[in-house]
Design an enzyme around this catalytic site. Sequence first.
Site, mmCIF file in Angstrom:
data_model
loop_
_atom_site.group_PDB
_atom_site.id
_atom_site.type_symbol
_atom_site.label_atom_id
_atom_site.label_comp_id
_atom_site.label_asym_id
_atom_site.label_seq_id
_atom_site.Cartn_x
_atom_site.Cartn_y
_atom_site.Cartn_z
ATOM 1 N N ASP A 169 -73.044 -97.373 -68.115
ATOM 2 C CA ASP A 169 -73.781 -97.322 -67.102
ATOM 3 C C ASP A 169 -73.188 -97.625 -65.961
ATOM 4 O O ASP A 169 -73.411 -99.056 -65.859
ATOM 5 C CB ASP A 169 -75.606 -97.480 -67.119
ATOM 6 N N HIS B 48 -71.601 -92.792 -68.183
ATOM 7 C CA HIS B 48 -73.156 -92.091 -67.188
ATOM 8 C C HIS B 48 -72.365 -92.981 -66.046
ATOM 9 O O HIS B 48 -73.044 -93.962 -65.478
ATOM 10 C CB HIS B 48 -73.726 -92.716 -68.030
ATOM 11 N N ASP C 230 -82.070 -90.602 -72.132
ATOM 12 C CA ASP C 230 -82.023 -92.055 -71.904
ATOM 13 C C ASP C 230 -82.774 -92.966 -71.494
ATOM 14 O O ASP C 230 -83.423 -92.233 -70.536
ATOM 15 C CB ASP C 230 -80.676 -92.292 -71.656
ATOM 16 N N MET D 143 -82.834 -88.060 -68.472
ATOM 17 C CA MET D 143 -83.272 -88.850 -68.390
ATOM 18 C C MET D 143 -85.011 -89.287 -68.434
ATOM 19 O O MET D 143 -85.791 -88.329 -68.041
ATOM 20 C CB MET D 143 -83.110 -89.192 -66.782
ATOM 21 N N HIS E 35 -72.438 -96.699 -74.339
ATOM 22 C CA HIS E 35 -72.826 -95.961 -73.505
ATOM 23 C C HIS E 35 -72.471 -96.880 -72.535
ATOM 24 O O HIS E 35 -72.951 -98.001 -72.679
ATOM 25 C CB HIS E 35 -74.401 -95.762 -73.589
ATOM 26 N N SER F 61 -76.762 -98.149 -75.423
ATOM 27 C CA SER F 61 -76.627 -98.841 -73.927
ATOM 28 C C SER F 61 -76.453 -99.980 -73.870
ATOM 29 O O SER F 61 -76.924 -101.211 -73.852
ATOM 30 C CB SER F 61 -77.800 -98.621 -73.331
ATOM 31 N N MET G 143 -74.347 -93.157 -63.000
ATOM 32 C CA MET G 143 -75.400 -92.979 -61.381
ATOM 33 C C MET G 143 -74.792 -93.560 -60.116
ATOM 34 O O MET G 143 -75.315 -93.942 -59.420
ATOM 35 C CB MET G 143 -76.530 -93.923 -61.919
ATOM 36 N N MET H 273 -74.080 -97.861 -61.132
ATOM 37 C CA MET H 273 -74.556 -97.888 -60.275
ATOM 38 C C MET H 273 -74.365 -98.366 -59.205
ATOM 39 O O MET H 273 -73.392 -99.378 -59.434
ATOM 40 C CB MET H 273 -75.696 -98.294 -60.891
#
Length: 219
Positions: A37, A68, A177, A139, A35, A10, A70, A39
Amino acid sequence: MMKEILVSPSLLAADFLNIGKEVEMINNSPADWLHLDVMDGVFVPNISFGFSVLNAVAKVSKKPLDVHFMIQCPEKFIQRTAQLGAMMMNIHYEACTHLHRTVYDIHQAGMKAGVTLNPTTPVCALEDIIKDVDMVLLMSVNPGFGGQPFIENTIDKVKRLRELIDTSGSKALIEVDGGVQAETAPRLVKAGVDILVSGSYIFKSPNPADTIRQLKELR
């Protein structure tokens, strides 16, 4: 034959002052995916990075991008994510009013579709779509911040998801994760996980490439 465990480091835990070197390290490591993320500060209580960073990383990453989201309304960004060359677009079950349509649109854009479940969202919520997704991300911490402690119930949740996948005939992979490290990773693999996402444990280790290798060798 023993299945191969995939590792998706990540980038959220990387040194952002040296992001190019961190991606180069991942390129030269045995990692399988990278990975990322995203957000928005609304769906989760934090803001990470947007498409300016994603575009820069995509230009230099030699690993498939495991993106990913979010965020609220992730369907708005399907085409932009596809233009990155992303391999996987991962969206939250809780963020999609019309989940089947969004999964279909991700596939139509040429990407694999992943669906993420928050810690308190039950596996049974996926019964009607499990055959349509390529991956489910569980998660094992509350989404939004790195370095949180592992939620123990995740082990049993992985087992329930594995049972759903096997009995339905789905080909979906299981990714986890949050809090993935030396103590939790072997237990997750034993429970049925296919892909381990790890941030702090990898990037803050003395030898990140060796740490990735150790995770991949778990059986």
